[in-house]
Design a protein around this motif. Sequence first.
Motif, PDB file in Angstrom:
ATOM      1  N   SER A 191       0.795  -1.259   0.033  1.00  0.00           N
ATOM      2  CA  SER A 191       0.040   0.018   0.073  1.00  0.00           C
ATOM      3  C   SER A 191       0.890   1.140  -0.204  1.00  0.00           C
ATOM      4  N   PHE A 192       2.239   1.194   0.001  1.00  0.00           N
ATOM      5  CA  PHE A 192       3.037   2.411   0.254  1.00  0.00           C
ATOM      6  C   PHE A 192       4.275   2.309  -0.651  1.00  0.00           C
ATOM      7  N   PRO A 193       3.964   2.857  -1.796  1.00  0.00           N
ATOM      8  CA  PRO A 193       5.099   2.987  -3.151  1.00  0.00           C
ATOM      9  C   PRO A 193       6.410   3.383  -2.516  1.00  0.00           C
ATOM     10  N   GLY A 194       7.242   2.382  -2.920  1.00  0.00           N
ATOM     11  CA  GLY A 194       8.955   2.701  -2.417  1.00  0.00           C
ATOM     12  C   GLY A 194       9.043   2.624  -1.098  1.00  0.00           C
ATOM     13  N   TYR A 195       8.222   1.829  -0.337  1.00  0.00           N
ATOM     14  CA  TYR A 195       8.503   1.598   1.139  1.00  0.00           C
ATOM     15  C   TYR A 195       9.304   0.432   1.445  1.00  0.00           C
ATOM     16  N   ARG A 196      10.346   0.580   2.100  1.00  0.00           N
ATOM     17  CA  ARG A 196      11.349  -0.592   2.354  1.00  0.00           C
ATOM     18  C   ARG A 196      11.273  -0.542   3.905  1.00  0.00           C
ATOM     19  N   GLY A 231      11.673   6.405  10.431  1.00  0.00           N
ATOM     20  CA  GLY A 231      11.379   5.420  11.235  1.00  0.00           C
ATOM     21  C   GLY A 231       9.959   5.370  11.864  1.00  0.00           C
ATOM     22  N   THR A 232       9.133   4.248  11.964  1.00  0.00           N
ATOM     23  CA  THR A 232       7.731   4.225  12.038  1.00  0.00           C
ATOM     24  C   THR A 232       7.451   3.730  13.454  1.00  0.00           C
ATOM     25  N   ASP A 233       8.092   2.419  13.909  1.00  0.00           N
ATOM     26  CA  ASP A 233       7.404   1.828  15.049  1.00  0.00           C
ATOM     27  C   ASP A 233       6.421   0.582  14.722  1.00  0.00           C
ATOM     28  N   CYS A 234       6.369   0.499  13.336  1.00  0.00           N
ATOM     29  CA  CYS A 234       5.452  -0.339  12.808  1.00  0.00           C
ATOM     30  C   CYS A 234       5.629  -2.028  13.430  1.00  0.00           C
ATOM     31  N   PRO A 235       4.604  -2.787  13.797  1.00  0.00           N
ATOM     32  CA  PRO A 235       3.226  -2.298  13.682  1.00  0.00           C
ATOM     33  C   PRO A 235       2.457  -2.023  14.867  1.00  0.00           C
ATOM     34  N   PHE A 236       2.952  -1.433  15.766  1.00  0.00           N
ATOM     35  CA  PHE A 236       2.624  -1.346  17.214  1.00  0.00           C
ATOM     36  C   PHE A 236       1.683  -0.065  17.144  1.00  0.00           C
ATOM     37  N   ASP A 237       0.416  -0.218  16.252  1.00  0.00           N
ATOM     38  CA  ASP A 237      -0.427   0.967  16.212  1.00  0.00           C
ATOM     39  C   ASP A 237      -1.591   0.427  16.315  1.00  0.00           C
ATOM     40  N   GLU A 246      -4.206   0.059  14.358  1.00  0.00           N
ATOM     41  CA  GLU A 246      -4.636  -0.741  13.046  1.00  0.00           C
ATOM     42  C   GLU A 246      -3.652  -2.114  12.855  1.00  0.00           C
ATOM     43  N   GLY A 247      -2.499  -1.966  13.832  1.00  0.00           N
ATOM     44  CA  GLY A 247      -1.799  -3.153  13.712  1.00  0.00           C
ATOM     45  C   GLY A 247      -0.619  -3.357  12.458  1.00  0.00           C
ATOM     46  N   GLY A 248      -0.434  -1.855  12.115  1.00  0.00           N
ATOM     47  CA  GLY A 248       0.858  -1.736  11.247  1.00  0.00           C
ATOM     48  C   GLY A 248       0.747  -0.544  10.173  1.00  0.00           C
ATOM     49  N   PRO A 249      -0.269  -0.117   9.597  1.00  0.00           N
ATOM     50  CA  PRO A 249      -0.461   0.781   8.449  1.00  0.00           C
ATOM     51  C   PRO A 249      -0.433   2.165   9.101  1.00  0.00           C
ATOM     52  N   LEU A 250      -1.076   2.318  10.212  1.00  0.00           N
ATOM     53  CA  LEU A 250      -1.361   3.578  10.728  1.00  0.00           C
ATOM     54  C   LEU A 250      -0.062   4.404  10.834  1.00  0.00           C
ATOM     55  N   VAL A 283       3.370   8.765   9.910  1.00  0.00           N
ATOM     56  CA  VAL A 283       4.769   9.554  10.229  1.00  0.00           C
ATOM     57  C   VAL A 283       5.008  10.112   8.675  1.00  0.00           C
ATOM     58  N   ILE A 284       4.622   9.644   7.735  1.00  0.00           N
ATOM     59  CA  ILE A 284       4.819   9.964   6.458  1.00  0.00           C
ATOM     60  C   ILE A 284       4.090  11.308   6.210  1.00  0.00           C
ATOM     61  N   LYS A 285       2.994  11.253   6.580  1.00  0.00           N
ATOM     62  CA  LYS A 285       1.944  12.614   6.592  1.00  0.00           C
ATOM     63  C   LYS A 285       2.818  13.762   7.181  1.00  0.00           C
ATOM     64  N   ALA A 286       3.333  13.457   8.450  1.00  0.00           N
ATOM     65  CA  ALA A 286       3.874  14.364   9.340  1.00  0.00           C
ATOM     66  C   ALA A 286       5.187  15.022   8.609  1.00  0.00           C
ATOM     67  N   ILE A 287       5.914  13.985   8.009  1.00  0.00           N
ATOM     68  CA  ILE A 287       7.165  14.649   7.214  1.00  0.00           C
ATOM     69  C   ILE A 287       6.893  15.451   6.095  1.00  0.00           C
ATOM     70  N   ASP A 288       6.056  14.904   5.425  1.00  0.00           N
ATOM     71  CA  ASP A 288       5.484  15.719   4.068  1.00  0.00           C
ATOM     72  C   ASP A 288       5.029  17.043   4.574  1.00  0.00           C
ATOM     73  N   GLY A 289       4.364  16.970   5.367  1.00  0.00           N
ATOM     74  CA  GLY A 289       3.685  18.186   6.009  1.00  0.00           C
ATOM     75  C   GLY A 289       4.627  19.570   6.332  1.00  0.00           C
ATOM     76  N   LEU A 290       5.627  19.005   6.655  1.00  0.00           N
ATOM     77  CA  LEU A 290       6.910  19.841   6.960  1.00  0.00           C
ATOM     78  C   LEU A 290       7.289  20.612   6.073  1.00  0.00           C
ATOM     79  N   LYS A 291       7.091  20.132   4.726  1.00  0.00           N
ATOM     80  CA  LYS A 291       7.404  20.924   3.401  1.00  0.00           C
ATOM     81  C   LYS A 291       9.140  21.073   3.636  1.00  0.00           C
ATOM     82  N   LEU A 292       9.921  20.092   3.976  1.00  0.00           N
ATOM     83  CA  LEU A 292      11.157  20.025   3.806  1.00  0.00           C
ATOM     84  C   LEU A 292      11.951  20.668   2.661  1.00  0.00           C
ATOM     85  N   LYS A 293      13.144  21.086   2.897  1.00  0.00           N
ATOM     86  CA  LYS A 293      13.956  21.433   1.503  1.00  0.00           C
ATOM     87  C   LYS A 293      14.202  19.717   0.855  1.00  0.00           C
ATOM     88  N   GLU A 294      14.230  19.778  -0.501  1.00  0.00           N
ATOM     89  CA  GLU A 294      14.348  18.497  -1.004  1.00  0.00           C
ATOM     90  C   GLU A 294      15.498  17.583  -0.392  1.00  0.00           C
TER      91      GLU A 294
END
Length: 360
Positions: free
Chosen positions: A57-62, A296-302, A304-308, A313-324
């Motif tokens: 569900s998360f493109p490019g995620y490893r 880092g995410t701490d997956c899967p202890f949320d 929803e059992g993983g994806p939340l 975390v991705i939403k928070a990082i992207d919301g900061l509008k960091l320099k590329e």
Amino acid sequence: MNQNLKLDIFPHIFPRAFFERVKAIAEESPSLAAQIKRWLHIPVLWDLDARLKMMESFPGYRQILTLSLPAIEFLAPRDRSPELARVANDGMAEICAKHPDRFPAFVASLPMNNVPEALREMDRAITELGAKGIQIFTNVNGRPLDEPEFIPIFERMAKYDLPIWVHPTRTAKFPDYVSETKSKYEIYWLFGWPYETSVFMARLVFSGMLEKLPNLKIITHHLGAMAPFFDERIGYGMDQLGTRTSDEDYTVILKRMGRRPVEFFKMFYADTSVNGSKSATRCGLDFYGADHVLFGTDCPFDPEGGPLFIREVIKAIDGLKLKEDDRRKVYFGNAIRMLRLSLPVPPKAKAAPKKAKKRK
């Protein structure tokens, strides 16, 4: 290579063979049995197929795999812990070998209640299995990590020039008040774990460990715990180290250090595992700088059992509008550099062409 590359350096997993061993151990431990009950409701923790499906569900995620709690030394006495660590590390290496596109590397677990064997397992995991670092916990069954017995662990990792992952550990047996026998309302975890990590950091700073091993790379879980928020409390407060103590002379430590204690706290690295808090992520980046923060995410202890946690975390990082450049460092650049990974790096986004100004 997907341009959305994100290397999660702090997700947790149980290799199946290791998990079966833990369940067998739990039959003799009521407290561990309670944890097993919770884990069985988080399939992503031990079911590899469920994890792989979730990751789609998360493109490019490893993920760089780390073993879940409890610590090896908590599970087995010193004569049995080395074998248990080998089972864990062999299982991690097998997962990475079968799915290198999803799991580029893993972090080794050590039997820290048996330091000679921990050093042997460190060497085996890194040189034979390909581990890219080790995971330790903030205490070894209640013992601090700045005790002389554990120094060889840090010295050996400094020579390998690979990171040490640090995960907090504390149980309800740590009471909130001295008049009580246990912690209530799971406070031992909620506030106790950040305190554990912060104490671990402070003990290494004031023991002189980071002065002795300035190239040591230590990744602290949950964005460095209390340090970023209490930056000036550490700064101005520890500039006065020794003024509150009468039975020991701590002022000699300041003279030995040669620079402010807060600067040593900034030598640590930290992951973005703060449950998707945008303000906490900003705080951590402000304190450590983009060169010392890793995704880092701490997956899967949320809930929803993983994806939340991954999503938030991705939403928070992207919301900061960091320099590329900073965004790339956090999501994958720092991990590739520190773990010496051979992964193709996605190309930088092309800058939008500037519009020509119209002449009046």
